[in-house]
Scaffold this motif. Structure first.
Motif, PDB file in Angstrom:
ATOM      1  N   ARG A   1       1.045  -1.219  -0.146  1.00  0.00           N
ATOM      2  CA  ARG A   1       0.169  -0.118   0.304  1.00  0.00           C
ATOM      3  C   ARG A   1       1.185   1.605  -0.287  1.00  0.00           C
ATOM      4  O   ARG A   1       0.394   1.839  -0.634  1.00  0.00           O
ATOM      5  CB  ARG A   1      -0.866  -0.561   1.458  1.00  0.00           C
ATOM      6  N   THR A   2       2.178   1.494   0.334  1.00  0.00           N
ATOM      7  CA  THR A   2       2.880   2.395   0.648  1.00  0.00           C
ATOM      8  C   THR A   2       3.832   2.812   0.062  1.00  0.00           C
ATOM      9  O   THR A   2       4.160   3.791  -1.044  1.00  0.00           O
ATOM     10  CB  THR A   2       3.350   2.770   2.524  1.00  0.00           C
ATOM     11  N   VAL A   3       4.463   1.161   0.047  1.00  0.00           N
ATOM     12  CA  VAL A   3       6.048   1.292  -0.868  1.00  0.00           C
ATOM     13  C   VAL A   3       6.116   1.035  -2.290  1.00  0.00           C
ATOM     14  O   VAL A   3       6.856   1.397  -2.707  1.00  0.00           O
ATOM     15  CB  VAL A   3       6.682   0.084   0.117  1.00  0.00           C
ATOM     16  N   VAL A   4       5.136   0.312  -2.855  1.00  0.00           N
ATOM     17  CA  VAL A   4       5.238  -0.260  -3.902  1.00  0.00           C
ATOM     18  C   VAL A   4       5.170   0.849  -5.153  1.00  0.00           C
ATOM     19  O   VAL A   4       6.273   1.065  -6.497  1.00  0.00           O
ATOM     20  CB  VAL A   4       4.516  -1.306  -4.532  1.00  0.00           C
ATOM     21  N   PRO A   5       4.076   2.022  -4.756  1.00  0.00           N
ATOM     22  CA  PRO A   5       4.112   2.545  -6.028  1.00  0.00           C
ATOM     23  C   PRO A   5       5.182   3.408  -6.336  1.00  0.00           C
ATOM     24  O   PRO A   5       5.620   4.412  -7.341  1.00  0.00           O
ATOM     25  CB  PRO A   5       3.136   4.051  -5.976  1.00  0.00           C
ATOM     26  N   LEU A   6       6.353   3.792  -4.702  1.00  0.00           N
ATOM     27  CA  LEU A   6       7.609   4.654  -4.913  1.00  0.00           C
ATOM     28  C   LEU A   6       8.661   4.089  -5.539  1.00  0.00           C
ATOM     29  O   LEU A   6       8.816   4.839  -5.773  1.00  0.00           O
ATOM     30  CB  LEU A   6       6.964   4.786  -3.438  1.00  0.00           C
ATOM     31  N   ILE A   7       8.394   2.342  -4.926  1.00  0.00           N
ATOM     32  CA  ILE A   7       9.703   1.693  -5.830  1.00  0.00           C
ATOM     33  C   ILE A   7       9.338   2.425  -7.268  1.00  0.00           C
ATOM     34  O   ILE A   7      10.205   2.186  -8.185  1.00  0.00           O
ATOM     35  CB  ILE A   7       9.406   0.395  -5.373  1.00  0.00           C
ATOM     36  N   GLY A   8       8.437   2.201  -7.807  1.00  0.00           N
ATOM     37  CA  GLY A   8       8.177   2.566  -9.253  1.00  0.00           C
ATOM     38  C   GLY A   8       8.509   3.596  -9.332  1.00  0.00           C
ATOM     39  O   GLY A   8       9.631   3.451 -10.914  1.00  0.00           O
ATOM     40  N   THR A   9       8.379   5.178  -8.657  1.00  0.00           N
ATOM     41  CA  THR A   9       8.607   6.308  -9.389  1.00  0.00           C
ATOM     42  C   THR A   9      10.024   6.636  -9.091  1.00  0.00           C
ATOM     43  O   THR A   9      10.460   6.867  -9.606  1.00  0.00           O
ATOM     44  CB  THR A   9       7.676   7.041  -8.768  1.00  0.00           C
ATOM     45  N   GLU A  10      10.391   6.181  -8.047  1.00  0.00           N
ATOM     46  CA  GLU A  10      12.067   6.664  -7.175  1.00  0.00           C
ATOM     47  C   GLU A  10      12.849   4.981  -8.069  1.00  0.00           C
ATOM     48  O   GLU A  10      14.109   5.886  -7.699  1.00  0.00           O
ATOM     49  CB  GLU A  10      11.701   6.437  -6.141  1.00  0.00           C
ATOM     50  N   GLU A  11      12.807   3.896  -7.670  1.00  0.00           N
ATOM     51  CA  GLU A  11      13.896   3.659  -7.716  1.00  0.00           C
ATOM     52  C   GLU A  11      13.917   2.778  -9.781  1.00  0.00           C
ATOM     53  O   GLU A  11      15.055   2.967 -10.241  1.00  0.00           O
ATOM     54  CB  GLU A  11      13.721   2.251  -7.071  1.00  0.00           C
ATOM     55  N   PHE A  12      12.274   2.403  -9.861  1.00  0.00           N
ATOM     56  CA  PHE A  12      13.284   2.039 -11.447  1.00  0.00           C
ATOM     57  C   PHE A  12      12.576   3.809 -12.338  1.00  0.00           C
ATOM     58  O   PHE A  12      12.304   3.329 -13.110  1.00  0.00           O
ATOM     59  CB  PHE A  12      11.697   1.108 -11.670  1.00  0.00           C
ATOM     60  N   LYS A  13      12.442   4.852 -11.606  1.00  0.00           N
ATOM     61  CA  LYS A  13      11.989   5.673 -12.556  1.00  0.00           C
ATOM     62  C   LYS A  13      10.673   5.971 -13.580  1.00  0.00           C
ATOM     63  O   LYS A  13      11.201   6.167 -14.260  1.00  0.00           O
ATOM     64  CB  LYS A  13      13.618   5.869 -13.213  1.00  0.00           C
ATOM     65  N   ILE A  14       9.772   5.532 -13.340  1.00  0.00           N
ATOM     66  CA  ILE A  14       8.851   5.000 -14.022  1.00  0.00           C
ATOM     67  C   ILE A  14       8.118   6.504 -14.225  1.00  0.00           C
ATOM     68  O   ILE A  14       7.853   6.800 -13.077  1.00  0.00           O
ATOM     69  CB  ILE A  14       7.787   3.951 -14.013  1.00  0.00           C
ATOM     70  N   GLN A  15       7.382   6.578 -15.474  1.00  0.00           N
ATOM     71  CA  GLN A  15       7.332   8.849 -15.358  1.00  0.00           C
ATOM     72  C   GLN A  15       5.793   8.484 -15.281  1.00  0.00           C
ATOM     73  O   GLN A  15       4.578   8.983 -15.384  1.00  0.00           O
ATOM     74  CB  GLN A  15       7.504   9.267 -16.361  1.00  0.00           C
ATOM     75  N   SER A  16       4.959   7.247 -16.363  1.00  0.00           N
ATOM     76  CA  SER A  16       3.627   7.181 -16.401  1.00  0.00           C
ATOM     77  C   SER A  16       3.385   6.558 -15.342  1.00  0.00           C
ATOM     78  O   SER A  16       3.380   5.359 -14.603  1.00  0.00           O
ATOM     79  CB  SER A  16       3.343   6.313 -17.900  1.00  0.00           C
ATOM     80  N   ASN A  17       1.507   7.988 -15.190  1.00  0.00           N
ATOM     81  CA  ASN A  17       0.988   6.170 -13.959  1.00  0.00           C
ATOM     82  C   ASN A  17       0.575   5.820 -14.437  1.00  0.00           C
ATOM     83  O   ASN A  17      -0.143   4.776 -13.438  1.00  0.00           O
ATOM     84  CB  ASN A  17      -0.005   8.059 -13.600  1.00  0.00           C
TER      85      ASN A  17
END
Length: 416
Positions: free
Chosen positions: A33-49
């Motif tokens: 719930r808290t961590v996985v969306p941030l892994i996508g944007t911060e660790e894997f640098k994904i820009q698309s929502n």
């Protein structure tokens, strides 16, 4: 013999163990719930929502279709075997989330999580309904969902805390390893199958709100009856879908939205925790109220309380952290009113001989809401901004509540 009697009091030991199992089941969802969306944007640098929210879409679609077949599997084999299978499939999930080298592995983890949840959570629902009989269904579902979603919220808070102090990976996911091991061991060694209780109730009941149906119809008949032919079951199914649309939206949108508004990771953890904790704990009260007041009032007014939560967050009436907390409390309260009443209403309307399959169809539509909510949020967020995803979810929820108000008839006879 006690084992042949229906009722919460008569079967409290097995019921309590099933509640404990569902704590572990819910905790597995809380991991993300808290961590996985941030892994996508911060660790894997994904820009698309849409790409970031793809893990929710994968989870929702897979869980929905697994729900659809879970009842059939439970009727063909046993509830216990399906429960154990759900845990076995879920074993790799926390390891994949902790150590996945690419986003595709995160998606694969969510496919496994969707199957695991569709089997395990469905069985905890069916097994409790089997045990208690018709008198205490609202209470049974309130306790079941309180355990599951309370664990979702507390785990979301815990993973946010661990991420703040140790980083996004791998430490927050160690909790999930404990959940899977404990859940599997309990399911294998202490949980007993409950199908004989459903068979006992089937011999006692000849008519439900969907009419006399003591034989076992095929899945296509049940799918049509639950999805659109029966007005009550249609109203319930669409309301369930919209409820999880809200959850799917908040799951993906809230971490990114509130971080962008200047809320820290710990604050986001609290916002993400409050929604499911209020949702979970509130059902201890709203479940019995669904037995006392009826299903329809709680469903209708619960939808409208959720709309109020969207208004508080979407109109930014307070500073972001306060708005997030108040809005999440209202979303949780509204969902707590709706959730046990919906499950109990399906159980009222479907005959025990095909109730497990009907619950599977309802949960199919309900959990498609995860995918639809995440997809809508991703598309709307990309074109109009994430705050508009909140607005759209509120408008859809308002219309859903009105549909229940107009089309649904009460499914229990309230005693004067």
């Amino acid at each position: 013999m006690e084992q042949n009697k229906l009722g919460l009091k008569e079967n409290w030991k097995q019921f309590t163990l099933l509640v404990l199992v569902n704590v572990m089941v819910g905790g597995m969802v809380g991991l993300e719930r808290t961590v996985v969306p941030l892994i996508g944007t911060e660790e894997f640098k994904i820009q698309s929502n849409v790409v970031v929210f793809s893990f929710i879409i994968a989870f929702g679609v897979v869980k929905a279709f697994t729900n659809l077949i879970s009842g059939v599997l439970a009727d063909r084999y046993t509830r216990k075997k399906v429960l154990v299978l759900g845990w076995i499939i879920g074993l790799p999930v926390p390891f994949l989330l902790a150590y996945a080298p690419s986003w595709n592995w995160i998606l694969f983890a969510n496919v496994l999580l969707g199957v695991s949840q569709g089997l395990a959570w469905s069985m905890t629902v069916n097994m409790k309904i089997d045990l208690v009989g018709k008198k205490s269904r609202g209470l049974a579902m309130g306790l079941n969902e309180a355990a599951g979603y309370g664990a979702v919220g507390l785990t979301a808070l815990l993973t946010g805390y661990l991420a703040l102090h140790y980083g996004l990976r791998p430490q927050p996911f160690y909790v999930g390893i404990a959940y899977t091991i404990i859940g599997l061991l309990l399911s294998i060694f202490v949980i007993r199958d409950t199908r004989r209780y459903a068979e006992l109730e089937a011999h006692q009941i000849q008519k439900t709100t969907s009419g006399e149906q003591s034989h076992k119809p095929n899945l296509w008949w049940i799918f049509k009856e639950t999805s659109f032919k029966n007005k009550n079951l249609f109203s319930i199914s669409q309301a369930g879908l919209i409820n999880n649309l809200n959850d799917g939206m908040s799951w993906g949108v809230f971490p990114l939205l509130f971080i962008s508004l200047g809320v820290g990771l710990e604050g986001v953890g609290w916002i993400k925790a409050v929604y499911p904790v209020v949702w979970g704990v509130g059902q201890i009260v709203t479940g019995p109220l669904a037995d006392k007041w009826g299903r329809k009032p709680l469903i209708v007014w619960g939808m409208f309380v959720q709309v109020l939560g969207h208004i508080v967050i979407g109109l930014e009436l307070f500073n972001p952290l306060i708005a997030g907390l108040i809005g999440s409390v209202l979303l949780g309260l509204g969902t707590a009113m709706v959730y046990p009443a919906l499950l109990a209403a399906v159980s009222d309307a479907a005959h025990p001989s095909w109730r497990a399959s009907s619950l599977g169809v309802y949960r199919f539509w309900r959990d498609m809401g995860y995918a639809i909510g995440a997809l809508i949020a991703g598309i709307v967020g990309a074109f109009f901004g994430l705050i508009w995803a909140v607005h759209i979810a509120g408008i859809i929820t308002l219309f859903s509540g009105i549909i229940v108000w107009i089309r649904m008839k009460e499914t229990i006879e309230k005693k004067e």
